[in-house]
Design an enzyme around this catalytic site. Structure first.
Site, PDB file in Angstrom:
ATOM      1  N   HIS A  28      44.743  42.418  41.896  1.00 51.54           N
ATOM      2  CA  HIS A  28      45.313  43.294  42.420  1.00 51.54           C
ATOM      3  C   HIS A  28      45.853  44.462  41.810  1.00 51.54           C
ATOM      4  CE1 HIS A  28      48.550  43.488  45.902  1.00 51.54           C
ATOM      5  NE2 HIS A  28      48.840  44.610  45.387  1.00 51.54           N
ATOM      6  N   HIS A  30      47.246  48.441  40.746  1.00 48.59           N
ATOM      7  CA  HIS A  30      46.379  49.505  41.233  1.00 48.59           C
ATOM      8  C   HIS A  30      46.598  50.833  40.111  1.00 48.59           C
ATOM      9  CE1 HIS A  30      48.313  48.947  45.422  1.00 48.59           C
ATOM     10  NE2 HIS A  30      48.706  48.211  44.359  1.00 48.59           N
ATOM     11  N   HIS A 208      46.764  45.252  51.649  1.00 44.83           N
ATOM     12  CA  HIS A 208      48.346  44.590  51.978  1.00 44.83           C
ATOM     13  C   HIS A 208      48.609  44.845  52.733  1.00 44.83           C
ATOM     14  CE1 HIS A 208      47.693  46.978  47.547  1.00 44.83           C
ATOM     15  NE2 HIS A 208      48.570  46.380  47.043  1.00 44.83           N
ATOM     16  N   GLU A 211      54.030  42.239  52.762  1.00 43.76           N
ATOM     17  CA  GLU A 211      55.045  42.251  51.513  1.00 43.76           C
ATOM     18  C   GLU A 211      55.916  42.410  52.188  1.00 43.76           C
ATOM     19  OE1 GLU A 211      53.500  46.423  49.424  1.00 43.76           O
ATOM     20  OE2 GLU A 211      55.097  45.715  47.133  1.00 43.76           O
ATOM     21  N   ASP A 289      50.188  43.980  40.410  1.00 44.53           N
ATOM     22  CA  ASP A 289      50.274  44.991  41.143  1.00 44.53           C
ATOM     23  C   ASP A 289      50.641  46.716  40.645  1.00 44.53           C
ATOM     24  OD1 ASP A 289      51.164  46.161  43.167  1.00 44.53           O
ATOM     25  OD2 ASP A 289      52.884  45.563  43.874  1.00 44.53           O
ATOM     26  N   ASP A 290      51.662  46.580  39.746  1.00 38.98           N
ATOM     27  CA  ASP A 290      52.043  47.835  38.908  1.00 38.98           C
ATOM     28  C   ASP A 290      52.372  47.997  37.377  1.00 38.98           C
ATOM     29  OD1 ASP A 290      51.404  50.038  41.117  1.00 38.98           O
ATOM     30  OD2 ASP A 290      52.346  49.308  42.125  1.00 38.98           O
TER      31      ASP A 290
HETATM   32  N1  ADE Z   1      50.812  51.681  45.499  1.00 42.08           N
HETATM   33  C1  ADE Z   1      51.023  50.107  44.798  1.00 42.08           C
HETATM   34  N2  ADE Z   1      51.557  49.682  44.822  1.00 42.08           N
HETATM   35  C2  ADE Z   1      52.183  48.966  45.533  1.00 42.08           C
HETATM   36  C3  ADE Z   1      52.375  47.932  46.544  1.00 42.08           C
HETATM   37  N3  ADE Z   1      53.538  46.915  46.090  1.00 42.08           N
HETATM   38  N4  ADE Z   1      52.168  47.860  48.205  1.00 42.08           N
HETATM   39  C4  ADE Z   1      51.861  48.853  48.169  1.00 42.08           C
HETATM   40  N5  ADE Z   1      51.496  49.666  48.276  1.00 42.08           N
HETATM   41  C5  ADE Z   1      51.996  49.949  47.007  1.00 42.08           C
HETATM   42 ZN    ZN Z   2      49.704  46.339  45.465  1.00 42.34          ZN
END
Ligand code: ADE
Ligand code: ZN
Length: 351
Positions: A28, A30, A208, A211, A289-290
């Site tokens: 997970h 991006h 996703h 969340e 995630d990011d």
């Molecule tokens: N795109 C990038 N990070 C995300 C996240 N945590 N939730 C939904 N879309 C995303």
């Molecule tokens: Zn994500």
């Protein structure tokens, strides 16, 4: 004595070094979320794109998020610097180098084509840059990597169908599709048809869900999209029967603790629901995630989570093993990675 009992004898102080050497999967992440402010500013200059930040420090200062949408606003603003095949190559190559340093043996990486198409960047440009970095990843970095194309759920469903049409001639460049962006008000079932088409093209499907969205978002991701993995899924804990179902069906949940804290999905790392998810027998694994926005890549995420949540070596073993077992790799490759993981834990336990 069964191995897991031996593993529980490893003291907590040894966990950071054990995390560092253990093979693991990143499921997970991006790729646009790995765009570090330094690279964003360098690409802005290279491509003559204006960013609303004077320098990397200015971009970092903007990383205060009250919710997912706050983050997405910054994320989509920064992606505007990505324009050429070389940009996408450089981005993926930088990420894969970091992944290798974290002993990631498999990375299944999201990308968001609609964010780029909307700016006039061609799908072929995005795919070519990312695919080239990925093709060289195993030899250059020892990381097996693959792409999951995400549909933006806050864009029209018709656009998702068009994107799928556009990617099918390049079918071999991706292993699956995902669903991301703003969850509230954009439930999975809207995308049932496009996911059905993706599945009939032989693509894996993940989404996703849970969340910011309610537990019904997770149920619908399973029942209408046939999601093979749920990304985040932390809000499943609000529905006991859903938790039982996820545990019984061994549905992988790719949990991102640092993201959840930074987006105020969880109040703090110490109060994150991960230990409750483990205790409920859910097939959870930890991911970043990011990472350029949320404070760290995979090993840092694991180390910070283990410390703040007082995870045991057994918890850590389960999380790492789940990450490997939840990949879309062939069973033999998974077994080989798990055997290496077992050796790392056995060595740490003095065996
Ligand atoms: N795109 C990038 N990070 C995300 C996240 N945590 N939730 C939904 N879309 C995303
Ligand atoms: Zn994500």
């Amino acid at each position: 004595m069964p191995l897991v009992h031996t593993f529980s004898s490893i003291p907590a102080t040894h966990l950071p070094s054990l995390i560092a050497v253990s093979p693991k999967a990143e499921l997970h992440v991006h790729i646009e979320g790995t765009l570090e402010p330094e690279m964003a500013c360098a690409l802005a200059e290279r491509n003559g794109v204006a960013l609303p930040y004077a320098d990397p420090a200015g971009m970092r200062q903007a990383m205060n998020f009250r919710c997912l949408q706050d983050f997405l606003n910054l994320y989509y603003t920064a992606t505007a610097v990505l324009r050429t095949e070389q940009d996408f190559y450089d981005l993926a190559q930088a990420y894969l180098q970091r992944a290798a340093a974290d002993r990631v043996v498999r990375a299944e990486i999201f990308f968001d084509p609609q964010a780029h198409l909307a700016r006039g960047v061609r799908l072929e440009t995005v795919l070519a840059g990312l695919s080239q970095a990925i093709a060289r990843s195993e030899t250059d970095h020892g990381v097996s990597a693959a792409l999951l194309m995400s549909f933006l759920r806050d864009r029209p469903v018709a656009e998702a169908h068009e994107l799928l049409d556009a990617v099918l001639p390049f079918r071999e460049t991706i292993i699956g599709v995902g669903l991301d962006s703003a969850e509230a008000g954009h439930p999975p079932e809207l995308f049932a048809d496009v996911f059905a088409r993706a599945r009939s093209a032989g693509l894996h499907v993940v989404a996703h869900a849970g969340e910011e969205g309610p537990p019904s978002s997770i149920t619908n991701a399973l029942d209408t999209l046939y999601a093979e993995r749920v990304d985040h899924g932390v809000r499943c804990l609000e529905d006991v029967s859903l938790v039982q179902r996820l545990a019984r069906q061994r549905i992988p949940l790719t949990v991102c603790p640092l993201s959840n804290v930074r987006l105020q999905v969880a109040p703090s790392l110490a109060a994150h629901p991960l230990p409750r998810m483990l205790a409920a027998g859910l097939k959870v694994s930890v991911h970043s995630d990011d990472p350029a926005y949320f404070g760290g890549y995979l090993n840092h995420t694991l180390t910070a989570s283990a410390e703040a949540m007082s995870l045991t070596s057994h918890d850590l073993y389960v999380l790492l093993r789940n990450s490997l077992e939840s990949t879309f790799l062939e069973p033999a490759a998974i077994a080989s990675h798990v055997a290496k993981l077992d050796r790392c834990f056995a060595e740490a336990a003095g065996g």
